[in-house]
Design an enzyme around this catalytic site. Structure first.
Site, PDB file in Angstrom:
ATOM      1  CG  ASP A 179       2.686   6.878   0.990  1.00 47.47           C
ATOM      2  OD1 ASP A 179       2.307   5.700   0.924  1.00 47.47           O
ATOM      3  OD2 ASP A 179       2.176   7.725   1.759  1.00 47.47           O
ATOM      4  CG  HIS A 232       0.360   7.093   5.004  1.00 46.76           C
ATOM      5  ND1 HIS A 232       1.340   6.746   4.099  1.00 46.76           N
ATOM      6  CD2 HIS A 232       0.387   6.132   5.964  1.00 46.76           C
ATOM      7  CE1 HIS A 232       1.935   5.631   4.500  1.00 46.76           C
ATOM      8  NE2 HIS A 232       1.365   5.232   5.626  1.00 46.76           N
TER       9      HIS A 232
END
Length: 349
Positions: free
Chosen positions: A185, A212
């Site tokens: 990310d 996530h």
């Protein structure tokens, strides 16, 4: 004084840039000054596992590289073992060899499980990967209970809580040594931000907090450096693209894979940071999904200071923009549900 400043700059740049292959090789020749470190990759014959194993073979901080999977590992290990870098490589296959693969490990990286495919829901992914993670963590608690565990297997928002519960049952849980790898990310946020801001990506830093998956991924572009003062609509678009980065790759691969290569890269970056922390390198900070008290949720991704004990300190969120504050409140119910789902699975099965 100048030498100390240079070392400080180099340390900071190591977490944001990747050395060239030739630089890695050169560093490998002087590796006798680095401590012996064993890294195990569980799921090493898979789509993430193979490139991740390759990248860990290139890391001069690794002295032993242990590759495990239910099938195919001897071939992967034989192939990677021919690379002329420091680490000795061993391949292990099948449940009866899992203990050997794990014994003496300093870091265990878990990319095992099935990747996301088009049309696959998070529940589908959970139902398969949760059981795999449970069995692997049971073995970790027995054979290398003091290892740092880097969880890549999705859904990370649930698999990290599963791992924590399994370790608690075994009496080996140490919240400082369990990490959900959310580095991809961060990697995506840096890349997308640099493109919009028209700056060199090597110098970009963007914290990503929350979880996530989907809206639980919250990039804090208001804290991005260098500052670019992008308009609100571009920040919203960047946020959405970061959250949907995995889907973008799944769709681009047209059903033939997921974000395996970029995930392997991100996993290698985070493992390298953990190795540096274990070896006493100061000021190693990466974002990770860990046990946390910075929100009311028991697990949360934020900046983490890494050291000889794993987590040295979970760092706060810092100042948020109004948009980010709204995103933070919006993600909490979904993240809470995913965490509880993992805990429930671990305790009922």
């Amino acid at each position: 004084m100048k030498a100390a400043m240079l070392r400080s700059v180099l340390r900071r740049s190591c977490s944001t840039t990747v050395p060239s292959a030739s630089h890695v090789m050169r560093r490998g020749f002087s590796s006798e000054s680095s401590p012996e470190r064993k890294v195990a990759v569980l799921g090493a014959a898979g789509g993430i596992g193979q490139p991740l194993a390759l990248l860990m073979k290139l890391n001069p901080l690794v002295s032993k590289l242990s590759l495990y999977d239910i099938a195919g590992t001897p071939g992967v290990a034989a192939d990677i073992s021919h690379i002329n870098t420091r680490s000795e490589v061993a391949g292990f296959m099948g449940e009866d060899q899992l203990g050997q693969a794990l014994e003496g490990s300093d870091i265990v990286i878990i990319p095992a499980g099935v990747p996301r495919k088009p049309g696959m829901t998070r529940d589908d992914l959970f139902n398969i990967n949760a059981g795999i993670v449970k069995s692997l963590c049971t073995a970790i608690s027995k054979y290398c209970p003091n290892a740092l565990v880097n969880m890549i297997s999705n859904p990370v928002n649930s698999t990290v809580p599963i791992a924590a519960e399994i370790f608690k049952k075994a009496g080996t849980y140490n919240e400082k040594k369990l990490f959900g790898v959310t580095t991809l990310d961060v990697v995506r946020a840096k890349t997308f931000y640099a493109g919009k801001a028209k700056v060199n990506v090597a110098g970009v830093n963007v914290p990503v907090v929350g979880g996530h998956a989907g809206i639980t991924i919250l990039p804090l572009f208001s804290q991005a450096t260098p500052t670019a003062n992008l308009p609100d609509e571009e920040i919203k678009a960047l946020t959405k693209r970061t959250q949907d980065g995995g889907t973008e790759v799944v769709e681009a691969k047209a059903g033939k894979g997921s974000a395996t290569l970029s995930m392997a890269y991100a996993g290698a970056i985070f493992a390298d940071a953990c190795l540096k922390g274990l070896n006493g390198v100061p000021d190693v900070v990466e974002c990770s999904f860990v046990q946390s008290t910075i929100t009311e949720l028991p697990f949360f991704a934020s900046k983490v200071w890494l050291g000889k004990n794993g987590v040295e300190e979970v760092l706060g969120l810092g100042p948020l923009s109004d948009y980010e504050q709204q995103g933070l409140e919006a993600l909490k119910p979904e993240l809470k549900s995913s965490i509880e789902k993992g805990i429930k699975f671990a305790n009922q099965s």
